[in-house]
Design an enzyme around this catalytic site. Structure first.
Site, short mmCIF file in Angstrom:
data_model
loop_
_atom_site.label_atom_id
_atom_site.label_comp_id
_atom_site.label_asym_id
_atom_site.label_seq_id
_atom_site.Cartn_x
_atom_site.Cartn_y
_atom_site.Cartn_z
N SER A 26 0.87 -1.18 0.00
CA SER A 26 0.00 0.00 0.00
C SER A 26 0.90 1.23 0.00
CB SER A 26 -0.91 0.01 1.23
OG SER A 26 -1.81 -1.07 1.19
N LYS A 48 -7.28 1.78 -2.64
CA LYS A 48 -6.82 1.31 -1.32
C LYS A 48 -6.81 2.46 -0.32
CE LYS A 48 -5.27 -1.22 1.98
NZ LYS A 48 -4.01 -1.99 1.98
N LYS A 104 0.65 5.45 8.26
CA LYS A 104 1.23 5.73 6.95
C LYS A 104 0.15 5.89 5.89
CE LYS A 104 2.14 2.37 4.51
NZ LYS A 104 1.46 1.55 3.47
#
Length: 292
Positions: A96, A171, A239
């Site tokens: 990701s 995502k 993140k």
């Protein structure tokens, strides 16, 4: 069946690699810590001493590492994927990362003769173990179709969502929805406990109505048990929320709930709780209410 190299055998990468072995593929794994390579070998896979060694005979290369710089680190340079994989190899990045980085690296991959797909996954560690991940894929349609048999060995919901970078954009949206849901569930559990409600019963009935969700199903009991063993670490969700808030700013859209939850996740990471499961958002919510 394909020769597949898996770079990154962490919480998600290792069970994905094992499921590829179970599906009949020849799987070679590389990881910085040798114990994970040994675990793959025990399940019928092979280990490699370097990235170059892992990818040299691969039909498909899957990278599953934590962040954008990590992906760049494993694909670039003389020992990286791009310099050592064969022409025509499918490169599937299941990490990701930032959509703009995914798009740029896809261009670099094509220049090196590879066929890139950004294919981040959702479903957490259990989803990886059970091979039921949701996979959102960006790239060329024909490359997606070529990769489908590999993706079907690790996932259940597999959708081509657009050109390179699109998988990472979807995502990011996924991580926004999940974070806000976890925070809402945290607040609901704190609220229920404050009133002495039978929380097991409450979550059961909530799960059967409009409030039901996979987040409630998978994270509700962890909150009740105060069990925050990581299936997906807060540090990684931190993140991802950074990606969301940055990309939203660039697009000129507002994500007020996402931004608020991003600050709560960041606070947990800053105080040393980044290794907890992201359901650990409950801890901070509970503490802000004066509870333990």
């Amino acid at each position: 069946m394909s020769n597949i190299a898996v770079i990154g055998l962490g919480i998600m990468g290792l069970p994905m690699a094992i499921n590829l072995v179970k599906a009949g593929h020849t799987v070679t794994g590389y990881n910085r810590s040798e114990d994970k390579i040994n675990k793959l070998a025990a399940e019928g896979g092979r280990g490699a001493a370097s990235i170059a060694d892992a990818v040299k005979d691969a039909d498909v290369v899957i990278t599953m590492v934590p962040d954008s710089p990590d992906v760049e680190g494993v694909v670039s340079g003389p020992e990286g994927v791009f310099a050592n994989a064969r022409q025509g190899t499918l490169w599937i990045d299941a990490s990701s990362i930032r959509p703009d980085v995914a798009k740029r690296l896809a261009g670099d991959a094509r220049a090196a003769g590879l066929r890139p797909l950004d294919a981040p996954v959702s479903g957490g560690e259990q989803g990886a173990i059970d091979a039921v991940l949701s996979i959102m894929v960006g790239g060329e349609a024909e490359d997606f179709e070529a990769a489908r048999p590999v993706l079907e060995a690790v996932g259940r919901t597999i959708v081509h969502v657009g050109p390179s970078g699109s998988g990472q954009t979807v995502k990011a949206a996924n991580q926004l929805i999940v974070a806000v849901n976890i925070q809402a569930l945290s607040e609901a559990v704190v609220f229920l406990e404050a009133y002495g409600v039978d929380t097991d019963a409450a979550l059961k009935v909530l799960g059967g109505g409009l409030a039901g969700s996979k987040v409630l199903d998978q994270k509700g009991q962890k909150m009740l048990d105060r069990n925050f063993d990581p299936g997906f670490r807060l540090a990684l969700h931190n993140k991802d929320l950074g990606i969301v808030t940055s990309a939203a700013r660039e697009a000129g859209v507002v994500v007020p709930l996402g931004a608020a939850v991003a600050q709560l996740v960041s606070a947990l990471v800053a105080r040393g709780d980044g290794g907890l499961d992201h359901s650990g958002l409950f801890k901070l919510t509970n503490e802000l209410s004066g509870k333990q």
